[in-house]
Write a protein that holds these residues in place. Structure first.
Motif, PDB file in Angstrom:
ATOM      1  N   VAL A 101     -21.904  -3.232 133.347  1.00 14.92           N
ATOM      2  CA  VAL A 101     -21.132  -4.454 133.119  1.00 14.92           C
ATOM      3  C   VAL A 101     -20.608  -4.485 131.686  1.00 14.92           C
ATOM      4  O   VAL A 101     -19.431  -4.790 131.439  1.00 14.92           O
ATOM      5  CB  VAL A 101     -21.998  -5.701 133.411  1.00 14.92           C
ATOM      6  N   VAL A 102     -21.455  -4.152 130.726  1.00 13.80           N
ATOM      7  CA  VAL A 102     -21.041  -4.157 129.320  1.00 13.80           C
ATOM      8  C   VAL A 102     -19.962  -3.100 129.085  1.00 13.80           C
ATOM      9  O   VAL A 102     -19.002  -3.333 128.339  1.00 13.80           O
ATOM     10  CB  VAL A 102     -22.259  -3.924 128.404  1.00 13.80           C
ATOM     11  N   GLU A 103     -20.109  -1.944 129.732  1.00 15.69           N
ATOM     12  CA  GLU A 103     -19.120  -0.868 129.586  1.00 15.69           C
ATOM     13  C   GLU A 103     -17.726  -1.347 129.999  1.00 15.69           C
ATOM     14  O   GLU A 103     -16.716  -0.977 129.393  1.00 15.69           O
ATOM     15  CB  GLU A 103     -19.531   0.330 130.451  1.00 15.69           C
ATOM     16  N   GLU A 104     -17.679  -2.174 131.054  1.00 16.06           N
ATOM     17  CA  GLU A 104     -16.398  -2.682 131.549  1.00 16.06           C
ATOM     18  C   GLU A 104     -15.807  -3.763 130.647  1.00 16.06           C
ATOM     19  O   GLU A 104     -14.598  -4.005 130.675  1.00 16.06           O
ATOM     20  CB  GLU A 104     -16.581  -3.231 132.969  1.00 16.06           C
ATOM     21  N   LYS A 105     -16.648  -4.393 129.834  1.00 12.09           N
ATOM     22  CA  LYS A 105     -16.191  -5.524 129.027  1.00 12.09           C
ATOM     23  C   LYS A 105     -15.978  -5.183 127.552  1.00 12.09           C
ATOM     24  O   LYS A 105     -15.259  -5.910 126.849  1.00 12.09           O
ATOM     25  CB  LYS A 105     -17.206  -6.674 129.134  1.00 12.09           C
ATOM     26  N   VAL A 106     -16.609  -4.118 127.075  1.00  9.70           N
ATOM     27  CA  VAL A 106     -16.525  -3.772 125.649  1.00  9.70           C
ATOM     28  C   VAL A 106     -15.880  -2.393 125.504  1.00  9.70           C
ATOM     29  O   VAL A 106     -16.501  -1.380 125.821  1.00  9.70           O
ATOM     30  CB  VAL A 106     -17.922  -3.767 124.994  1.00  9.70           C
ATOM     31  N   PRO A 107     -14.643  -2.329 125.036  1.00  7.28           N
ATOM     32  CA  PRO A 107     -13.982  -1.025 124.847  1.00  7.28           C
ATOM     33  C   PRO A 107     -14.708  -0.205 123.780  1.00  7.28           C
ATOM     34  O   PRO A 107     -15.082  -0.728 122.722  1.00  7.28           O
ATOM     35  CB  PRO A 107     -12.572  -1.398 124.377  1.00  7.28           C
ATOM     36  N   ARG A 108     -14.921   1.057 124.074  1.00  5.04           N
ATOM     37  CA  ARG A 108     -15.571   1.929 123.099  1.00  5.04           C
ATOM     38  C   ARG A 108     -14.549   2.473 122.114  1.00  5.04           C
ATOM     39  O   ARG A 108     -13.377   2.637 122.428  1.00  5.04           O
ATOM     40  CB  ARG A 108     -16.270   3.092 123.808  1.00  5.04           C
ATOM     41  N   ARG A 109     -15.034   2.806 120.939  1.00  3.05           N
ATOM     42  CA  ARG A 109     -14.173   3.427 119.953  1.00  3.05           C
ATOM     43  C   ARG A 109     -13.802   4.827 120.432  1.00  3.05           C
ATOM     44  O   ARG A 109     -14.541   5.479 121.176  1.00  3.05           O
ATOM     45  CB  ARG A 109     -14.874   3.480 118.602  1.00  3.05           C
TER      46      ARG A 109
END
Length: 423
Positions: A101-109
């Motif tokens: 869920v966090v992966e879908e909401k927080v774009p990685r650098r």
């Protein structure tokens, strides 16, 4: 724990599973005492209880941040907390759901995203990883220390048995082990051949799915699992007794196929059967104890054994390897804090090298205090990671038995049996 999940997840299968897990947690804090990252960092949010709180907030609608992501990323998924938890909280499943869920909401650098993509696509594909590892081994003397630690010296796998036996088991060859430590599976095949069991490596099998799954690419991971099921199924129908695992990390994942694919109408029943057939090598060999003792004799070695987290916490198998080796005369020692992770944890040592190195050094120091001739483990990741921190040889425990059988055959060649042909 009371929950009030947000609309985006509360009516989904993942949301229902997460809610049940969250409600089982009583926030007692026993888990923090056995969490490696909490012990190192001393931050509540880098322990299971804190991470559970973070996941609960996200599933209830709070927007996650890069800080949320970092605390979840720094979890080793060693599942030591599950062993400790008096309430039976299935933390490993919860953190998989929360991370996705966090992966879908927080774009990685960009740099982090590129590294994770390289790991997902490169490590899990044998046709990419094997030539890359061979190239790395050729250039190993020139590599910087950090990279050299990930590239074990090249080794010879020895011969693969050619005899046919009526008893057959499937062997997962895997994605990285054949390139990094080819002798492990070959040694297993030789030992099982001596015991009258033929190991089959199915065409088109590959990565168990763990790498992609724990890097939050669940859809691709499930496709890895479906591919393996398709590859193994004809051999299952032909009567293979078990699916044998020599890497405990893979075994922990394959034993979970039934759960992970339970909502797939085409694969659910097959996945459940695959999970039921999957056995770690330490679950197979006790049935052959008397035969092994007769063939191998006594192995007079002092061995410090590191039980991988995926074996002792993931699969809940404890003491099995020690009992097999002890029956063959090996003096097996467990070190202080043997329940703690060595820091390998799949791709963790690449993504979080500082924490992984500190955990490795702590583990090596404790293992070396037992004054062993060598260190043994049951997972390729642990073996490679530990070897990078010590001059002692670090081997898979089956290699000890294979060496003992070979030595016994040299002394008494008549022990070798004539080929058996299945009828």
């Amino acid at each position: 724990m009371q929950t009030n999940l947000a609309d985006f997840i509360k009516d989904t299968p993942e949301g229902q599973e997460a809610e049940a897990i969250l409600r089982a947690c009583v926030h007692c804090g026993f888990c923090t005492a056995t969490c490696p990252t909490y012990q190192l960092l001393g931050d509540e949010l880098d322990g299971p209880r804190g991470r559970i709180y973070l996941i609960k907030q996200v599933l209830e609608g709070k927007e996650p941040t890069e800080k949320t992501q970092l605390h979840l990323d720094r979890c080793l998924t060693c599942r030591n907390c599950e062993t400790t938890c008096p309430s039976g909280v299935m933390y490993g499943r919860l953190v998989d759901i929360g991370r996705k869920v966090v992966e879908e909401k927080v774009p990685r650098r960009a740099q982090d995203r590129m590294l994770r993509t390289a790991l997902k696509e490169g490590v899990s594909r044998k046709w990419i990883f094997t030539p890359a590892m061979k190239a790395g081994q050729m250039l190993r003397p020139l590599l910087p220390r950090a990279l050299k630690n990930k590239v074990p010296a090249r080794e010879d796998s020895g011969s693969w048995p050619t005899r046919s036996h009526a008893r057959k088991m499937i062997l997962l060859d895997g994605c990285v082990q054949p390139a990094m430590a080819p002798n492990i599976n070959a040694a297993t095949a030789r030992v099982m051949d001596a015991l009258g069991v033929e190991l089959i490596v199915a065409a088109r099998e590959g990565c168990c799915g763990a790498i992609r799954f724990h890097l939050n690419d669940h859809d691709a991971a499930l496709n890895d699992m479906r591919r393996n099921i398709d590859a193994w199924w004809p051999h299952v129908e032909a009567g293979a007794e078990a699916i044998l695992m020599t890497a405990s990390g893979c075994g922990s994942t394959v034993k979970d196929y039934g759960h992970l694919l339970e909502r797939d109408p085409k694969y659910a029943a097959k996945a459940q059967r695959i999970s039921e057939l999957t056995k770690d090598l330490s679950e197979i060999l006790p049935a052959f104890e008397a035969q092994l003792q007769q063939l191998a004799g006594k192995i007079e070695r002092r061995v410090a054994y590191h039980p991988p987290c995926t074996l002792q916490h993931g699969q809940r198998i404890r003491g099995a390897v020690e009992r097999v080796l002890d029956g063959l005369g090996v003096e097996v020692k467990l070190c202080q804090d043997s329940h703690l992770c060595c820091g390998s944890a799949g791709t963790y040592s690449v993504l979080h090298p500082q924490i992984a190195t500190q955990l490795r050094d702590n583990k090596i120091a404790n293992l070396e205090k037992t004054n062993p001739d060598l260190i043994a483990s049951a997972n390729i990741g642990c073996i490679t990671h530990l070897q990078s921190g010590t001059d002692l040889p670090v081997r898979h425990w089956i290699e000890l038995i294979d060496s003992a059988l070979a030595a016994a055959d040299r002394v008494s060649p008549q022990r070798s049996r004539e080929p058996e042909v299945a009828t």
